[in-house]
Design a protein around this motif. Sequence first.
Motif, short mmCIF file in Angstrom:
data_model
loop_
_atom_site.label_atom_id
_atom_site.label_comp_id
_atom_site.label_asym_id
_atom_site.label_seq_id
_atom_site.Cartn_x
_atom_site.Cartn_y
_atom_site.Cartn_z
N VAL A 12 0.87 -1.18 0.00
CA VAL A 12 0.00 0.00 0.00
C VAL A 12 0.90 1.22 0.00
O VAL A 12 1.65 1.45 0.93
CB VAL A 12 -0.92 0.01 1.24
CG1 VAL A 12 -1.74 1.28 1.28
CG2 VAL A 12 -1.83 -1.21 1.23
N ASP A 13 0.83 2.03 -1.05
CA ASP A 13 1.71 3.20 -1.11
C ASP A 13 0.94 4.44 -1.58
O ASP A 13 1.54 5.44 -1.90
CB ASP A 13 2.89 2.94 -2.05
CG ASP A 13 2.44 2.59 -3.46
OD1 ASP A 13 3.30 2.27 -4.28
OD2 ASP A 13 1.23 2.64 -3.72
N ASP A 14 -0.39 4.34 -1.61
CA ASP A 14 -1.15 5.48 -2.11
C ASP A 14 -2.25 5.94 -1.15
O ASP A 14 -2.99 6.85 -1.46
CB ASP A 14 -1.78 5.14 -3.47
CG ASP A 14 -2.71 3.95 -3.39
OD1 ASP A 14 -2.73 3.28 -2.34
OD2 ASP A 14 -3.42 3.70 -4.37
N ALA A 15 -2.38 5.30 -0.01
CA ALA A 15 -3.42 5.70 0.94
C ALA A 15 -3.04 5.19 2.32
O ALA A 15 -2.33 4.20 2.46
CB ALA A 15 -4.77 5.13 0.52
N MET A 16 -3.52 5.86 3.34
CA MET A 16 -3.23 5.44 4.70
C MET A 16 -4.07 4.23 5.06
O MET A 16 -5.28 4.21 4.87
CB MET A 16 -3.54 6.58 5.69
CG MET A 16 -3.17 6.23 7.12
SD MET A 16 -3.54 7.56 8.28
CE MET A 16 -5.32 7.45 8.36
N VAL A 17 -3.43 3.20 5.56
CA VAL A 17 -4.14 2.01 6.00
C VAL A 17 -4.71 2.28 7.38
O VAL A 17 -4.00 2.66 8.30
CB VAL A 17 -3.20 0.79 6.03
CG1 VAL A 17 -3.90 -0.40 6.65
CG2 VAL A 17 -2.73 0.46 4.63
N ARG A 18 -6.01 2.08 7.54
CA ARG A 18 -6.66 2.33 8.83
C ARG A 18 -6.70 1.07 9.69
O ARG A 18 -6.47 1.12 10.88
CB ARG A 18 -8.08 2.84 8.59
CG ARG A 18 -8.14 4.22 7.94
CD ARG A 18 -7.66 5.28 8.91
NE ARG A 18 -8.45 5.28 10.13
CZ ARG A 18 -9.66 5.82 10.25
NH1 ARG A 18 -10.22 6.42 9.22
NH2 ARG A 18 -10.32 5.78 11.39
N GLY A 19 -7.07 -0.05 9.09
CA GLY A 19 -7.15 -1.27 9.88
C GLY A 19 -7.51 -2.45 9.00
O GLY A 19 -7.80 -2.28 7.81
N ALA A 20 -7.47 -3.64 9.59
CA ALA A 20 -7.76 -4.86 8.85
C ALA A 20 -8.73 -5.72 9.63
O ALA A 20 -8.62 -5.83 10.86
CB ALA A 20 -6.46 -5.63 8.60
N VAL A 21 -9.67 -6.32 8.92
CA VAL A 21 -10.63 -7.25 9.51
C VAL A 21 -10.43 -8.62 8.88
O VAL A 21 -10.45 -8.74 7.65
CB VAL A 21 -12.09 -6.78 9.29
CG1 VAL A 21 -13.05 -7.75 9.98
CG2 VAL A 21 -12.30 -5.38 9.80
N TYR A 22 -10.24 -9.64 9.71
CA TYR A 22 -10.02 -10.99 9.24
C TYR A 22 -11.09 -11.92 9.80
O TYR A 22 -11.72 -11.62 10.83
CB TYR A 22 -8.65 -11.50 9.70
CG TYR A 22 -7.48 -10.72 9.15
CD1 TYR A 22 -7.01 -10.94 7.87
CD2 TYR A 22 -6.84 -9.76 9.93
CE1 TYR A 22 -5.94 -10.22 7.36
CE2 TYR A 22 -5.76 -9.04 9.43
CZ TYR A 22 -5.32 -9.29 8.15
OH TYR A 22 -4.26 -8.57 7.66
N PRO A 23 -11.31 -13.07 9.17
CA PRO A 23 -12.23 -14.07 9.75
C PRO A 23 -11.73 -14.53 11.11
O PRO A 23 -10.52 -14.48 11.40
CB PRO A 23 -12.18 -15.21 8.72
CG PRO A 23 -11.73 -14.57 7.45
CD PRO A 23 -10.78 -13.49 7.86
#
Length: 233
Positions: A12-23
């Motif tokens: 990811v180099d074009d937007a700020m990553v906020r968070g991740a949701v996984y199973p």
Amino acid sequence: MFQGRVRYVPTVDDAMVRGAVYPRRSLVLVAGVPGAGKSTLLRRLFGLRGDEERTVLTADGVRVIDSLQSRYQLRPLLGRVPYPLWRWVVHVLHLVQVAAALRGGPVVVHECGTRRPVRLLLALLCRLRRYEMHVLMIDATPQEARSGQNARGRRVTERSHRMHSRRWRRLRAATRNGPTAFAPGARSLLALDRRRARELAWIRFGPSASTVPLAGVRELRVSDGGGEAVIHI
């Protein structure tokens, strides 16, 4: 992009990553060379102190495993012996702790990821326990990693660091073809530099069908039909 039926998340180099949701039934492997910021991320997101001697179970039912836990657990027994002589025992216990944690709930593991046999073993454990493996790579330069090690007072030898860095470069290049280049059966891969890793606000687990994106936040869904990870950016 696709590799077979598996979609994946590239760097990811074009937007700020906020968070991740996984199973819920996921093993999230937080990978990176020593000093990349893996332990710092786990402390910030899951409240680890850094001096635990056992697997940490959070209030949300997430089991968080750092190899330091195994080292601290063994130190009263082997502390008088030079650490290089019993480092291998720490690695074995660390893998045993991972296997014991795969009980149906989510698991987050601190692991450098540069040792192929370890990646294969973790993939096998996930397959046997019917877990999904998702990879979060913290991509640090050798200089950044050295700085990170100095800051926390936790260092590997110069030779070991060069070896980790060399393997990491090859692994990072290979994973541009998808998460299965990291480990067989891996469902998703999110690669962040150290700055993006600091911007990762949370990691959550839940049934994909009930996942609701945050208002005003774009998302990337990673799925191969059996499970889904949602990366909010």
